[in-house]
Write a protein that holds these residues in place. Structure first.
Motif, PDB file in Angstrom:
ATOM      1  N   MET A 136       0.818  -1.219   0.000  1.00 31.26           N
ATOM      2  CA  MET A 136       0.000   0.000   0.000  1.00 31.26           C
ATOM      3  C   MET A 136       0.848   1.263   0.000  1.00 31.26           C
ATOM      4  O   MET A 136       0.325   2.361   0.084  1.00 31.26           O
ATOM      5  N   ASP A 137       2.167   1.095  -0.061  1.00 30.42           N
ATOM      6  CA  ASP A 137       3.062   2.250  -0.036  1.00 30.42           C
ATOM      7  C   ASP A 137       2.994   3.073  -1.322  1.00 30.42           C
ATOM      8  O   ASP A 137       3.426   4.225  -1.339  1.00 30.42           O
ATOM      9  N   ASN A 138       2.465   2.482  -2.400  1.00 37.42           N
ATOM     10  CA  ASN A 138       2.461   3.195  -3.675  1.00 37.42           C
ATOM     11  C   ASN A 138       1.159   3.950  -3.929  1.00 37.42           C
ATOM     12  O   ASN A 138       0.941   4.446  -5.032  1.00 37.42           O
ATOM     13  N   PHE A 139       0.286   4.055  -2.942  1.00 36.83           N
ATOM     14  CA  PHE A 139      -0.948   4.814  -3.118  1.00 36.83           C
ATOM     15  C   PHE A 139      -0.624   6.300  -3.254  1.00 36.83           C
ATOM     16  O   PHE A 139       0.253   6.817  -2.564  1.00 36.83           O
ATOM     17  N   LEU A 161      -8.867   2.979  -2.253  1.00 32.28           N
ATOM     18  CA  LEU A 161      -9.602   2.693  -1.025  1.00 32.28           C
ATOM     19  C   LEU A 161     -10.133   1.265  -1.040  1.00 32.28           C
ATOM     20  O   LEU A 161     -10.043   0.542  -0.039  1.00 32.28           O
ATOM     21  N   THR A 162     -10.673   0.841  -2.178  1.00 30.84           N
ATOM     22  CA  THR A 162     -11.154  -0.534  -2.307  1.00 30.84           C
ATOM     23  C   THR A 162     -10.025  -1.526  -2.082  1.00 30.84           C
ATOM     24  O   THR A 162     -10.176  -2.508  -1.327  1.00 30.84           O
ATOM     25  N   GLN A 185      -7.184  -5.581   1.279  1.00 27.87           N
ATOM     26  CA  GLN A 185      -5.953  -6.105   1.871  1.00 27.87           C
ATOM     27  C   GLN A 185      -6.057  -6.184   3.385  1.00 27.87           C
ATOM     28  O   GLN A 185      -5.650  -7.169   4.010  1.00 27.87           O
ATOM     29  N   ILE A 186      -6.619  -5.134   3.989  1.00 26.51           N
ATOM     30  CA  ILE A 186      -6.743  -5.086   5.452  1.00 26.51           C
ATOM     31  C   ILE A 186      -7.615  -6.224   5.963  1.00 26.51           C
ATOM     32  O   ILE A 186      -7.380  -6.758   7.057  1.00 26.51           O
ATOM     33  N   SER A 187      -8.602  -6.635   5.173  1.00 17.20           N
ATOM     34  CA  SER A 187      -9.470  -7.739   5.591  1.00 17.20           C
ATOM     35  C   SER A 187      -8.673  -9.007   5.873  1.00 17.20           C
ATOM     36  O   SER A 187      -9.099  -9.838   6.680  1.00 17.20           O
TER      37      SER A 187
END
Length: 258
Positions: free
Chosen positions: A1-4, A36-37, A42-44
């Motif tokens: 998620m670092d590339n958001f 966001l999706t 991923q967090i799930s």
């Protein structure tokens, strides 16, 4: 998620803080929608995260759909259908995230922003916050079905037909948000609540949220039967047994999420 590029993600103490960051008003662009999706999906499946706090950068939570970007994306057959599906799935990603989502509404949450808030599990508002459906002024509709989960029949229709915004203080008076704080206290309040949830058994909070989602549209009889069945499943987990031992031994439980 670092590339958001339009979503900030910070993970600490089992809490993932997601901050909408699409200046100047955090409109729901294609990029922000997809990021966001993806983050919530991923967090799930991330054991280190037990709860999510969703908020906005700056003075606005989310001013709604990105109308300029919408015009660029919808140019030919099938484009509108695909755009609508992506938008729906973004809101469902919040509601269906396996981890509870606290929405810290820092400013105006309009249209798509209102839908994000309504898709969350617990809402906290700043005194600067407001919820609204301004689509009537641009010839569109948006978020009304999500808003039905929050507002009464008359209030919702007034909002949709006039573009009326409901302030943070009024949201608290109506019982729609759990607290209405000074702007500088919003994240502290949200993170304190997140810490409380994170201290509970992650398997219980995950299964509990899933159960609430499933029974929301069920009858009383069917819904409670499903809840009883899920309670029986939770009771078989290691965390449930640990909670019972800790209660009997008068000590804090140590949960493993199993």
């Amino acid at each position: 998620m670092d590339n958001f590029s339009q979503l900030k993600v910070v993970i600490a103490n089992h809490v993932a803080t997601l901050t909408l960051n699409a200046p100047p008003v955090n409109a729901l662009t294609r990029v922000l929608n997809d990021e966001l999706t993806s983050a919530l999906d991923q967090i799930s499946e991330m054991d280190e995260v037990r709860v999510v706090v969703l908020t906005g950068e700056g003075k606005v939570f989310c001013a709604g759909a990105d109308l300029k970007g919408r015009a660029e994306m919808i140019k030919g057959p099938g484009d509108l259908v695909a755009h609508s599906r992506r938008t729906r799935e973004c809101f469902h990603a919040i509601r269906e995230c396996a981890k509870p989502v606290i929405c810290a509404i820092n400013g105006a949450a309009l249209g798509s922003g209102l839908a994000m808030a309504a898709s969350s599990d617990i809402l906290i508002a700043s005194e600067k916050a407001s919820l609204g459906l301004p689509e009537v002024d641009v010839g569109l509709l948006g978020g009304c079905r999500h808003a039905m989960r929050l507002f009464s029949h008359s209030r919702l229709r007034r909002m949709m037909l006039t573009g009326m915004r409901v302030t943070g203080a009024e949201l608290y008076r109506l019982g729609i948000v759990e607290a209405c704080t000074a702007p500088e206290d919003l994240m502290t309040t949200a993170l304190e609540l997140a810490a409380t949830i994170a201290s509970k058994s992650p398997v219980s909070t995950r299964m509990g949220k899933h159960t609430l989602n499933v029974i929301e549209d069920m009858s009383l009889r069917d819904g409670y039967r499903y809840e009883q069945d899920m309670t029986a499943q939770i009771a078989k987990t290691d965390d449930a047994k640990e909670a019972q031992r800790a209660f009997a031994e008068k000590r804090p439980p140590v949960f493993t999420g199993r």
